[in-house]
Write an enzyme that holds these catalytic residues in place. Structure first.
Site: not given
Length: 287
Positions: A156, A207, A234
């Site tokens: 992330s 993401h 993800e």
């Protein structure tokens, strides 16, 4: 805005050409890094992905794993989560380091960072992470460890900082309240900040499919049409190593390249030919 046009024959070739410029950002004469980048798009990490990450790192010589939690508002919880996952697949020592932007060059924790076989950056806020790393001793230690063979991994926010031009996540026009994706594909709507620059010629978003961030990545491509824009979903990683780049994990990696000029009609981005590639587990992009 950079308006130079770069023509590319295939998305895979473009990514391969971009990735070959991965090197230490602070020295034009630095040696090519011997390490690996393990760039995870966020979300839950399957144990198989954690195993793959650990397998890329030179831990057999007793080198430790260092977890950097500066992106997180809950650093201890972030560390505890990834430590449990790491200890389930290996017996290497796992250290928690949380630096600030005022870290002194003589800080003894830098020695641990330099000796690491795996440096892992947790999720959170990439802006907070880069504020803590800055361009000083922590930045230099990460680059040196990477040059000397360490795996540098991140999820992330820890993925977003890998590139030179880091997407901050902020929109500059209209409703600038943070959203998971952009609601418009507007000219000049995306904000960048300096990242770690471990990989050159590539802009990374995370993401990606889960949060449908195509608008954001198109905006990034319009801002830097000479870059290869990569969206990592993800539970999935882009693995960059001296021999090439590979996709690992349960979802996909999206690659966007501009093969003709990107323009604008007023404030709206316009483009006739953007190449989009979609890559899954096992896809290999040779350098």
């Amino acid at each position: 805005m950079n308006t130079r046009t770069h023509y590319r024959s295939t998305g895979a070739m473009a990514l391969a050409m971009a990735l070959q410029f991965t090197f230490m950002a602070t020295s034009a004469h630095a040696q090519q890094p011997r390490g690996t980048l393990f760039i995870i798009g966020g979300g839950a990490r399957p144990q198989s992905l954690v195993q793959r990450m650990v397998a890329t790192a030179p831990l057999a010589q007793g080198r430790p794993i260092v977890v950097l939690t500066m992106a997180s508002e809950i650093p201890q919880e972030s560390f505890d989560g990834i430590r449990e996952e790491l200890q389930a697949v290996c017996d290497a020592a796992v250290y928690h380091l949380h630096f600030s932007g005022t870290t002194a060059p003589t800080d003894p924790r830098l020695d641990t960072l330099l000796q690491a076989g795996l440096i892992y950056m947790t999720g959170g806020d990439q802006n907070r992470l880069m504020e803590a790393i800055g361009s000083g001793p922590v930045y230099r230690a990460i680059h040196q460890a990477y040059r000397q063979g360490a795996t540098v991994a991140g999820t992330s926010a820890g993925a977003a900082v890998m590139c030179e031009h880091m997407i901050t996540g902020r929109q500059l026009q209209g409703d600038t309240t943070y959203q998971a994706t952009f609601d418009k594909v507007w000219q000049g709507n995306i904000e960048f900040a300096p990242g770690l620059g471990l990989v050159k010629g590539v802009i990374i978003d995370q993401h990606f499919i889960k949060r449908s961030r195509y608008n954001r990545l198109i905006s990034a491509l319009a801002a830097y049409p000479d870059q290869t824009c990569v969206g990592i979903d993800e539970g999935t990683a882009l693995v960059i190593h001296p021999g090439g780049a590979t996709v690992a994990g349960i979802a996909q990696v999206v690659v966007m390249t501009a093969i003709e000029p990107i323009g604008a009609d007023g404030s709206l981005i316009t483009a006739e030919h953007i190449r989009l590639g979609l890559y899954a587990e096992g896809s290999h992009l040779p350098l």
